[in-house]
Write a protein that holds these residues in place. Structure first.
Motif, short mmCIF file in Angstrom:
data_model
loop_
_atom_site.label_atom_id
_atom_site.label_comp_id
_atom_site.label_asym_id
_atom_site.label_seq_id
_atom_site.Cartn_x
_atom_site.Cartn_y
_atom_site.Cartn_z
N ARG C 59 0.77 -1.29 0.03
CA ARG C 59 0.10 0.01 -0.06
C ARG C 59 0.86 1.27 -0.17
N GLU C 63 1.64 4.38 -2.89
CA GLU C 63 1.10 5.66 -2.71
C GLU C 63 1.34 6.94 -3.62
N ASN C 68 -3.59 2.68 -7.09
CA ASN C 68 -3.51 2.46 -5.38
C ASN C 68 -4.14 1.25 -5.05
N VAL C 69 -3.38 0.87 -3.95
CA VAL C 69 -3.93 -0.44 -3.14
C VAL C 69 -4.99 0.17 -2.12
N ARG C 71 -8.38 -0.52 0.60
CA ARG C 71 -9.08 -1.53 1.29
C ARG C 71 -10.60 -1.21 1.33
N TRP C 76 -9.13 -6.09 -0.22
CA TRP C 76 -8.24 -5.46 -0.85
C TRP C 76 -8.31 -5.32 -2.27
#
Lengths: 265, 217, 217
Positions: C59, C63, C68-69, C71, C76
């Motif tokens: 994650r 950034e 983007n990773v 949640r 996820w």
């Protein structure tokens, strides 16, 4: 939301048109009486927490009156709300009767104010929600997804319907149920044969077949039934083998057996 | 936006910085299902952007990562690193319907939990094979509940969050009741009397001791 | 699934180094469009791997990048950065325009969940049409929650992970303005004065019809 409502001019005469313009006439544009009240409350140009419910009730009643004079048909719930607001208005205006119980006019008014504020808050929240970045519009998921290779492993599955049907099936008596022996309460012929063989050698005299039931099995009806049947069948088997003799003096009389004469038993 | 065909250096609009261009290429390659050509990339990016340079930077950035920027014919795409292909193999599995014995056992556990094996057998009217229970345990649809505080302290079975998840239930209490089953035509007869789940917590063949009652949840 | 409580170093199989685990999570997340749960990640990665830690690293790595990773509830996914949406017109799918009633109903369910149909109607002051709820169910933005433990045991509605995914929310707690609304008491279930919360439907002293509880489903 009220802004994009259609302001429909219903009538021709100037006076009526003026009157009509003072109100938002198109009831079709409202989602129920609460929505109409919320729209009317905006004309007070104050924070919803400061709103005069008495004044609002009067505005609403005036609206309904106007709609009637313009021969606009109002849905029943608008009329029910009008009746309730008229009641509320009287409670707010008249001093409370000491004998009267129930909530005060102020309590009812406060609750209506709460309902209006809550509805407005939900409208605002809905707008903020829809203004968020949305998937497929502002941000995107992976366009290319990879095929996962097939490997042979078995997983078992069932649907909720399977589950409910299975349960219903179990709880329904007339359903076919596979025949299964109740092993705990079953006395087999093999067992009875073993027992009879070992005991019958001592039976020189006629003895009641029932005395050969295994210990304790004569107490429970179900167990006595299976033990009796097995012992009787075993006794016939032993008669056939020539090991014992069997007799029954008359119908339904006790069945008796004894070791066969001249045999080693 | 890009209304002019002027060459880059004469453009009135400044191209975004290279780092920004890399982000753009990254997002486009990620979200597009087919590989994307350089021409397509340039057409989609703001005027003055240079897809070739941005791609080069991006490709370096993904070197050695779990996914790589790869060239496919005349176009580009992001693909899983070849050495991680094994991660993509486990997923598909053959699904088979649960056996009737298993689904009935599961239904009884769901409706009567916590329930002992003896109670399940009483309700089904047939004995429950060890294999059936083991299968449900292995699928993680049921688990051991508290032991019953009756002679023999038999273990009980309860359904798991995995079970609720599979059947889309928030809790086992959300299962339709007998009345609703009957209304849906799934059940005709009245329940057999004397079926309170607590009433017959006695006879059990004594569960093996290795199964310790787990703490309550 | 990390079935053992043994510390990592005592495992018979050594877990891959964290960097390697990050690559694996990266590959799996890139390969799928749906959010992947922690349990799924752990199940697909080699024994001893720790998806949570790997995700944390991944994650951070993403950034500020073009993707983007993120949640989504307990799962996820990788999503493009929202500021780059303008590049993606090609990918945009025209979503059905939701009616005002549907949007309001959705917001009420999100902010008041779990909420019954009667409560939605009380808040909106009008009855909720079957079609509105059906549409939201069909879009998989709402689903049935627990039944309310009140007479009639009415079903409740809650929002789904698909809803969170669509609006880029980590959890329903992250709904915009939720805390302020709660602080202002606007999410309370405040009964009408003189009406207990339960007997609302039968007493009728000036009670408008529109607030009457609808038949149970």
């Amino acid at each position: 939301m009220a802004e994009d409502m259609v302001h429909k001019v219903v009538n021709e005469t100037v006076a009526e048109r003026l009157a009509a313009e003072a109100l938002i006439v198109d009831v079709e544009g409202f989602e129920g009486p609460l929505d109409l009240l919320l729209t009317l409350s905006r004309t007070q140009k104050v924070d919803l927490r400061q709103i005069s419910i008495l004044h609002l009730a009067e505005q609403y009643l005036a609206f309904v009156e106007q709609a009637r004079s313009l021969r606009i048909e109002l849905a029943a719930d608008y009329l029910v709300m009008a009746a309730w607001l008229a009641f509320l208005k009287s409670r707010l205006l008249l001093p409370p009767e000491p004998s009267e119980d129930g909530p005060s006019g102020e309590d009812l008014a406060a609750h209506l104010a709460f309902q209006l504020e809550r509805l407005q808050a939900m409208r605002d929240s809905a707008a903020r929600l829809m203004a968020r970045d949305q998937k497929g519009r502002d941000f995107f998921a992976r366009g290319h997804t990879e095929q996962v290779e097939r490997t042979r492993s078995v997983t078992y599955t069932a649907t909720l319907m399977d589950l409910m049907q299975a349960y219903a099936r179990i709880r329904t008596k007339d359903e076919f149920r596979p025949f299964v022996m109740d092993r705990k309460n079953l006395y087999t012929m093999e067992e009875a044969l073993d027992r009879l063989r070992s005991l019958v050698g001592y039976a020189g005299e006629w003895t009641d077949l029932m005395s050969y039931l295994p210990d304790g099995w004569e107490l429970d009806p179900m167990r006595r039934r299976t033990a009796t049947a097995a012992t009787f069948a075993a006794s016939l088997e032993l008669v056939k083998a020539g090991k014992i003799s069997i007799r029954q003096p008359e119908s339904f009389a006790p069945i008796q057996i004894r070791a066969a004469e001249g045999r080693d038993g | 936006m890009a209304e002019t065909d002027l060459p880059e250096e004469e453009s009135l609009f400044e191209a975004p910085p290279l780092g920004e261009q890399e982000r753009m290429v990254e997002a486009i390659l990620f979200a597009t299902s087919e590989p994307v050509s350089i021409a397509d990339l340039n057409a989609r990016m703001p005027h003055g952007a240079d897809a070739v340079r941005a791609l080069e930077g991006l490709r370096k950035r993904y070197e050695g990562r779990g996914v790589n920027v790869v060239r496919i014919g005349e176009a580009w795409a992001i693909r899983t690193a070849p050495d991680l292909g094994f991660l993509m193999q486990k997923e598909t599995v053959e699904t088979r319907k649960l056996s009737r014995a298993a689904i009935e056992t599961l239904a009884i556990i769901a409706y009567h939990q916590p329930v002992t094996r003896a109670e399940i057998e009483e309700i089904r009217g047939v004995s429950v094979s060890r294999g059936t229970v083991d299968q449900l345990l292995e699928m993680e649809w049921i688990k051991f509940g508290r032991r019953r505080m009756t002679p023999g302290r038999p273990v009980t079975y309860v359904v798991t969050p995995g079970f609720l998840d599979h059947f889309g239930l928030e809790s086992a209490r959300d299962l339709p009741g007998l009345r609703e089953l009957r209304a849906a035509g799934l059940l005709d007869n009245r329940p057999r009397p004397g079926f309170g789940p607590e009433e017959r917590a006695d006879e059990d063949e004594g569960q093996p001791d290795m199964f310790e009652a787990p703490p309550d949840e």
